[in-house]
Scaffold this active site. Structure first.
Site, PDB file in Angstrom:
ATOM      1  N   HIS A 254       0.813  -1.223   0.000  1.00  0.00           N
ATOM      2  CA  HIS A 254       0.000   0.000   0.000  1.00  0.00           C
ATOM      3  C   HIS A 254       0.848   1.275   0.000  1.00  0.00           C
ATOM      4  CE1 HIS A 254      -3.978  -1.827   0.230  1.00  0.00           C
ATOM      5  NE2 HIS A 254      -3.281  -2.855   0.681  1.00  0.00           N
ATOM      6  N   HIS A 255       0.172   2.398  -0.232  1.00  0.00           N
ATOM      7  CA  HIS A 255       0.834   3.695  -0.331  1.00  0.00           C
ATOM      8  C   HIS A 255       0.855   4.341   1.053  1.00  0.00           C
ATOM      9  CE1 HIS A 255       1.680   7.817  -1.612  1.00  0.00           C
ATOM     10  NE2 HIS A 255       2.028   7.314  -2.787  1.00  0.00           N
ATOM     11  N   PRO A 256       1.934   5.046   1.394  1.00  0.00           N
ATOM     12  CA  PRO A 256       2.000   5.591   2.750  1.00  0.00           C
ATOM     13  C   PRO A 256       0.914   6.620   3.060  1.00  0.00           C
ATOM     14  CG  PRO A 256       3.874   6.333   1.417  1.00  0.00           C
ATOM     15  CD  PRO A 256       3.177   5.265   0.643  1.00  0.00           C
TER      16      PRO A 256
END
Lengths: 403, 403
Positions: A254-256
């Site tokens: 996932h993206h931060p």
């Protein structure tokens, strides 16, 4: 002030290159690098990957190998059904092979370098100097030579002489620490990112040095480190630390700080969905059959979605469980939501785009990945020349260069 | 047959480059690409990363941005304490900024391209054509132009128009399927491998096209896809499938057929150890204080060690628990066993090698990662010019080019 061109203003006629149709090797169409002579002292991966790109683009690459053993990677798997090393075949296609014992006959390499545009080597720093084949020695004889070294840590600095493998560099560079599940151990990237990024940088750096030679009239010594290349790939993670000394951790797929932006489970596998803004989330929610999601306060804006990522993921996966990856991807593509299946390697290698881009070709009868560098007006053949047998072109090259 | 040089045989004097010391921008030492003029229509990551390398090497890069908003990444985190985007600062350092509304004033870009060596863009395929700024139109006006496009799937093929992010490409290319723990979910590489590999390929391809221009006398259209770049990085995983249709799976931090070769837990963290052959395993066992391990039939040879990987890991980690990472690394380094700590990002950015290689520099007062391409005789400064403010160089460039 007029723009300074990096080479002669007058176009040269397309040459009868020394790299093809000469004493040995299959005839090739003229690639952009036709006529360049590259002496290749590299072994295994980062170096050969760089010179493979040059050969694919039409340079003549003479691979110098030990007479007794050749490149170690001739014995590395995976192997084709007929026993040939796929590993060796991949990164050495289209090259010529000349056997030289560097300890006994270093002058043969010096003689080749006198007539070459480029020399690439990936011995440990200092080895070439001890053979009398270091950059100072060879550039004194041929000041126009672009001499490139690729190594684990580079030719300078306190770790220059340390042994390095891709896994060692992925670990020391910090890349491994940010790859994996948040609650799991660090893992390596499934690709040899440190070796291969250094290989592509070496290709680019050599080309830039040749452009620089056209401007400044001299060659240079290019010094590429797998460590530096990997540090440059940290990008957002490095910037987070440089900004305020935040140490980034692993975040799985996932993206931060964007959500939903990663892999989600559907009925029969996983898909990646990248919802970069709020209006795209409305489209995504509608495609899921749950437009009301975009109106819930905990999901309406990206900041809230990121803060409620665990809940959001659970809600999304509950909906995705109702259909297959293929079913959801069709709906999401229609809704213009960026998405993809988490393909396995076989699915990736048979994707329609892989075929259309010629990213699966044959060389010497073996199926191999294709060439990334596509240029209009130059060949990108579906069938490429094979990797050489050890010393396959030795007699012809020795006669041509008077070795 | 004489070797054909890729540019004029006569060395050119070092030029007074248009890229530095001219109307605007800080004075720079002459890099290898001094005098090259690059028109940069790229946004966000893959494209700007490519043109950043060119700027770092001395090319003059004019970044064309929308007058109202500029590059979206001006608003991407992480942010420096003073509010500047580290993301934007990193990949746009040393460039000049010119504001142009491409829909209203495409002729301004065409005028720049008429005098440029290189144009790089990363719009979706077709957008530049609709603006009248496609490769055919601009190369008809300036046949020596190297026009480079970088996109998710490339300019051709059935997926050419699909939206793509790094995560989408890591998924579709198969890379995500081979990254992660064997019993865990697929994860992304902690680095934006698809974006950044495409960026480095674009840099190299443009340089190769300039070398080719010296040989063939004409520019070209370079077409780089994040998808192709990532497929090329699959390497061993792709070869395994191509060899005999074996679908490779995730293997965490370890090597598919060498052991021990990966990350192991010590008392206070993890270290990576790469034992590539049987004699190195003897040295490793001795350094662990357990030389008898190398004589046990289940560990004596690499094939047996790979087959008994679970047992081997347990035995090694039981021994490693007796000391810290630092203690074991000192012993292993003395024994010449390739090894490294699994550094976090802060440890990596402050490693002595990072400093020695100038992989941490400043630009415009911000700490940033350095430049990978090291070349003897050319500057690799510790302090580099800042990324530009929107249209910072606009007046000077409009005057210089008569826009």
């Amino acid at each position: 002030m007029t723009a300074v061109r990096p080479e002669a203003a007058e176009p040269a006629p397309i040459p009868s290159p020394s790299g093809s149709g000469s004493a040995s090797g299959p005839a090739q169409e003229a690639g952009p690098l036709a006529g360049l002579l590259v002496i290749d002292l590299t072994r295994v991966l980062a170096g050969p990957f760089a010179t493979m790109i040059m050969a694919d683009l039409g340079a003549r690459v003479i691979k110098v190998e030990h007479p007794a053993t050749g490149d170690d990677s001739r014995r590395y798997g995976p192997f084709a059904p007929d026993g040939r090393s796929m590993y060796f075949a991949r990164v050495n296609r289209g090259k010529q092979s000349l056997a030289v014992d560097l300890k006994k006959n270093p002058e043969q390499v010096a003689a080749l370098a006198d007539r070459a545009d480029v020399l690439v080597e990936n011995f440990r720093p200092g080895v070439m100097d001890r053979l009398g084949l270091g950059p100072a020695a060879l550039r004194a004889r041929n000041p126009r030579l672009v001499y490139a070294s690729v190594s684990g840590y580079g030719a300078t600095g306190p770790r220059a002489n340390e042994p390095a493998y891709d896994a060692v560099i992925q670990a020391r560079s910090g890349l491994m620490s940010v790859t994996g599940e948040p609650d799991g151990p660090p893992v390596k990237s499934g690709a040899s990112v440190s070796d291969l990024s250094a290989g592509v940088y070496t290709f680019g750096a050599v080309m830039a040095a040749l452009v620089g030679r056209g401007i400044h009239g001299r060659g240079t010594h290019v010094d590429i480190a797998m460590f530096d290349a990997t540090v440059s790939f940290l990008e957002g993670n490095a910037l987070a630390w440089l900004a305020d000394r935040t140490v980034p951790h692993r975040i799985g797929s996932h993206h931060p700080n964007i959500a939903p932006f990663g892999a989600f489970s559907a009925a029969d596998g996983q898909i990646v969905v990248c919802v970069g803004n709020d209006s795209l989330f409305q489209a995504f929610a509608a495609a899921l059959g749950a437009p009301e999601l975009a109106r819930r306060p905990e999901f309406a804006e990206n900041g809230a979605r990121s803060a409620n990522r665990v809940l959001l993921t659970a809600v999304i996966e509950e909906l995705l469980a109702a259909d297959t990856c293929a079913g959801w991807l069709a709906r999401l593509e229609a809704a213009k939501v960026p998405c993809a299946p988490v393909n396995d390697i076989g699915q990736a290698m048979t994707d329609a785009q892989t075929e259309a881009r010629r990213m699966r070709i044959t060389a010497g009868g073996l199926e191999l990945p294709g060439q990334v560098v596509k240029m209009a007006g130059y060949p990108d053949p579906q069938v490429r020349p094979a990797a050489p047998e050890l010393d396959e072109h030795g007699d012809a090259i020795r006669a041509e260069f008077g070795l």
